[in-house]
Write a protein that holds these residues in place. Structure first.
Motif, PDB file in Angstrom:
ATOM      1  N   GLU A 125       0.832  -1.206   0.000  1.00  0.00           N
ATOM      2  CA  GLU A 125       0.000   0.000   0.000  1.00  0.00           C
ATOM      3  C   GLU A 125       0.869   1.259   0.000  1.00  0.00           C
ATOM      4  OE1 GLU A 125      -4.056  -1.451   2.278  1.00  0.00           O
ATOM      5  OE2 GLU A 125      -2.411  -0.630   3.455  1.00  0.00           O
ATOM      6  N   SER A 126       1.940   1.218   0.756  1.00  0.00           N
ATOM      7  CA  SER A 126       2.862   2.353   0.820  1.00  0.00           C
ATOM      8  C   SER A 126       3.471   2.640  -0.549  1.00  0.00           C
ATOM      9  CB  SER A 126       3.955   2.075   1.844  1.00  0.00           C
ATOM     10  OG  SER A 126       4.888   3.117   1.885  1.00  0.00           O
ATOM     11  N   MET A 127       3.776   1.588  -1.291  1.00  0.00           N
ATOM     12  CA  MET A 127       4.317   1.765  -2.642  1.00  0.00           C
ATOM     13  C   MET A 127       3.315   2.511  -3.517  1.00  0.00           C
ATOM     14  SD  MET A 127       6.082  -1.989  -3.210  1.00  0.00           S
ATOM     15  CE  MET A 127       5.773  -1.922  -4.939  1.00  0.00           C
ATOM     16  N   GLY A 128       2.056   2.138  -3.427  1.00  0.00           N
ATOM     17  CA  GLY A 128       1.022   2.825  -4.196  1.00  0.00           C
ATOM     18  C   GLY A 128       0.893   4.278  -3.789  1.00  0.00           C
ATOM     19  N   ASN A 129       0.965   4.545  -2.492  1.00  0.00           N
ATOM     20  CA  ASN A 129       0.905   5.925  -2.014  1.00  0.00           C
ATOM     21  C   ASN A 129       2.093   6.738  -2.501  1.00  0.00           C
ATOM     22  OD1 ASN A 129      -1.517   5.510  -0.666  1.00  0.00           O
ATOM     23  ND2 ASN A 129      -0.524   4.968   1.250  1.00  0.00           N
ATOM     24  N   ASN A 130       3.241   6.101  -2.612  1.00  0.00           N
ATOM     25  CA  ASN A 130       4.422   6.798  -3.132  1.00  0.00           C
ATOM     26  C   ASN A 130       4.210   7.238  -4.577  1.00  0.00           C
ATOM     27  OD1 ASN A 130       5.824   6.553  -0.736  1.00  0.00           O
ATOM     28  ND2 ASN A 130       6.949   4.731  -1.378  1.00  0.00           N
ATOM     29  N   GLU A 131       3.536   6.417  -5.362  1.00  0.00           N
ATOM     30  CA  GLU A 131       3.262   6.772  -6.753  1.00  0.00           C
ATOM     31  C   GLU A 131       2.329   7.977  -6.828  1.00  0.00           C
ATOM     32  OE1 GLU A 131       4.976   5.475  -9.267  1.00  0.00           O
ATOM     33  OE2 GLU A 131       5.965   4.254  -7.747  1.00  0.00           O
ATOM     34  N   LEU A 132       1.351   8.035  -5.921  1.00  0.00           N
ATOM     35  CA  LEU A 132       0.447   9.181  -5.875  1.00  0.00           C
ATOM     36  C   LEU A 132       1.201  10.438  -5.434  1.00  0.00           C
ATOM     37  CD1 LEU A 132      -2.369  10.332  -6.178  1.00  0.00           C
ATOM     38  CD2 LEU A 132      -2.884   9.502  -3.870  1.00  0.00           C
ATOM     39  N   ARG A 133       2.058  10.304  -4.432  1.00  0.00           N
ATOM     40  CA  ARG A 133       2.872  11.449  -3.993  1.00  0.00           C
ATOM     41  C   ARG A 133       3.774  11.950  -5.115  1.00  0.00           C
ATOM     42  NH1 ARG A 133       2.771   9.150   0.817  1.00  0.00           N
ATOM     43  NH2 ARG A 133       4.593   7.837   0.517  1.00  0.00           N
ATOM     44  N   GLU A 134       4.328  11.029  -5.870  1.00  0.00           N
ATOM     45  CA  GLU A 134       5.171  11.407  -7.008  1.00  0.00           C
ATOM     46  C   GLU A 134       4.370  12.226  -8.014  1.00  0.00           C
ATOM     47  OE1 GLU A 134       8.560  11.462  -9.616  1.00  0.00           O
ATOM     48  OE2 GLU A 134       8.388  10.934  -7.502  1.00  0.00           O
ATOM     49  N   LEU A 135       3.145  11.810  -8.281  1.00  0.00           N
ATOM     50  CA  LEU A 135       2.270  12.553  -9.193  1.00  0.00           C
ATOM     51  C   LEU A 135       2.031  13.964  -8.659  1.00  0.00           C
ATOM     52  CD1 LEU A 135       0.337  12.693 -11.647  1.00  0.00           C
ATOM     53  CD2 LEU A 135      -1.443  11.744 -10.132  1.00  0.00           C
ATOM     54  N   GLU A 136       1.701  14.074  -7.392  1.00  0.00           N
ATOM     55  CA  GLU A 136       1.450  15.382  -6.793  1.00  0.00           C
ATOM     56  C   GLU A 136       2.703  16.260  -6.837  1.00  0.00           C
ATOM     57  OE1 GLU A 136       0.005  14.493  -2.881  1.00  0.00           O
ATOM     58  OE2 GLU A 136      -1.973  13.912  -3.621  1.00  0.00           O
ATOM     59  N   ASP A 137       3.851  15.684  -6.535  1.00  0.00           N
ATOM     60  CA  ASP A 137       5.100  16.453  -6.541  1.00  0.00           C
ATOM     61  C   ASP A 137       5.428  16.974  -7.936  1.00  0.00           C
ATOM     62  OD1 ASP A 137       5.359  15.991  -3.832  1.00  0.00           O
ATOM     63  OD2 ASP A 137       6.915  14.447  -4.052  1.00  0.00           O
ATOM     64  N   ARG A 138       5.285  16.118  -8.940  1.00  0.00           N
ATOM     65  CA  ARG A 138       5.566  16.529 -10.317  1.00  0.00           C
ATOM     66  C   ARG A 138       4.606  17.636 -10.759  1.00  0.00           C
ATOM     67  NH1 ARG A 138      10.139  15.203 -11.387  1.00  0.00           N
ATOM     68  NH2 ARG A 138      10.781  13.108 -10.955  1.00  0.00           N
ATOM     69  N   LEU A 139       3.325  17.476 -10.430  1.00  0.00           N
ATOM     70  CA  LEU A 139       2.338  18.499 -10.775  1.00  0.00           C
ATOM     71  C   LEU A 139       2.658  19.820 -10.076  1.00  0.00           C
ATOM     72  CD1 LEU A 139      -0.967  16.414 -10.661  1.00  0.00           C
ATOM     73  CD2 LEU A 139      -0.070  17.635 -12.668  1.00  0.00           C
ATOM     74  N   ALA A 140       3.065  19.766  -8.826  1.00  0.00           N
ATOM     75  CA  ALA A 140       3.372  20.991  -8.083  1.00  0.00           C
ATOM     76  C   ALA A 140       4.528  21.747  -8.725  1.00  0.00           C
ATOM     77  CB  ALA A 140       3.688  20.665  -6.621  1.00  0.00           C
ATOM     78  N   VAL A 141       5.565  21.036  -9.116  1.00  0.00           N
ATOM     79  CA  VAL A 141       6.706  21.691  -9.769  1.00  0.00           C
ATOM     80  C   VAL A 141       6.267  22.304 -11.090  1.00  0.00           C
ATOM     81  CG1 VAL A 141       8.957  21.291 -10.864  1.00  0.00           C
ATOM     82  CG2 VAL A 141       8.446  20.235  -8.651  1.00  0.00           C
TER      83      VAL A 141
END
Length: 143
Positions: A38-54
């Motif tokens: 589950e943590s791995m999946g959450n990391n993928e979502l965080r990566e999406l948010e981080d990329r969008l923020a930049v």
């Protein structure tokens, strides 16, 4: 085995993988394995948010400080668009979380853009002014 999880995650993970591969599920730490997955999946979502923020912060700077535009901003926008497209292609299920990720990321982007430009936070639109299509379109640039 749970103690090893807290003291040497690398070793714990390797042992769990061996147990799963050999079919010894009764010896595997199933609950912690599930949490890690589950943590791995959450990391993928965080990566999406981080990329969008930049990307959003650079698009905001591009739009609100046209006199400060630089090659660096342009290349960052192009790079983040490429990385976002690749990330979404590798994780198609993230599409169902895209609206929420965009909202979270845009809030972060406002703070970043305000910090880097010196403009007040309220200088930027309250809601994301970039459509999902514009966000990923290499031909579209905010004016």
């Amino acid at each position: 085995m749970t103690n090893l999880y807290h003291t040497d995650l690398h070793e714990w993970a390797n042992r769990q993988a061996q147990l799963l591969r050999s079919g010894r599920l009764d010896q595997a730490d199933i609950e912690l394995i599930a949490e890690e997955i589950e943590s791995m999946g959450n990391n993928e979502l965080r990566e999406l948010e981080d990329r969008l923020a930049v990307l959003f912060s650079h698009l905001l700077k591009w739009r609100f400080q046209p006199g400060q535009r630089s090659r660096h901003w342009e290349l960052t926008i192009k790079e983040e668009r490429r990385r976002l497209r690749r990330h979404l292609a590798r994780n198609p299920s993230l599409q169902q979380h895209l609206a929420q990720a965009r909202e979270e990321a845009y809030g972060d982007a406002i703070l970043e853009a305000a910090s880097e430009t010196g403009l007040a936070e309220h200088s930027f639109p309250e809601g994301c002014p970039f459509t999902p299509e514009q966000t990923l379109d290499d031909q579209w640039w905010p004016t």
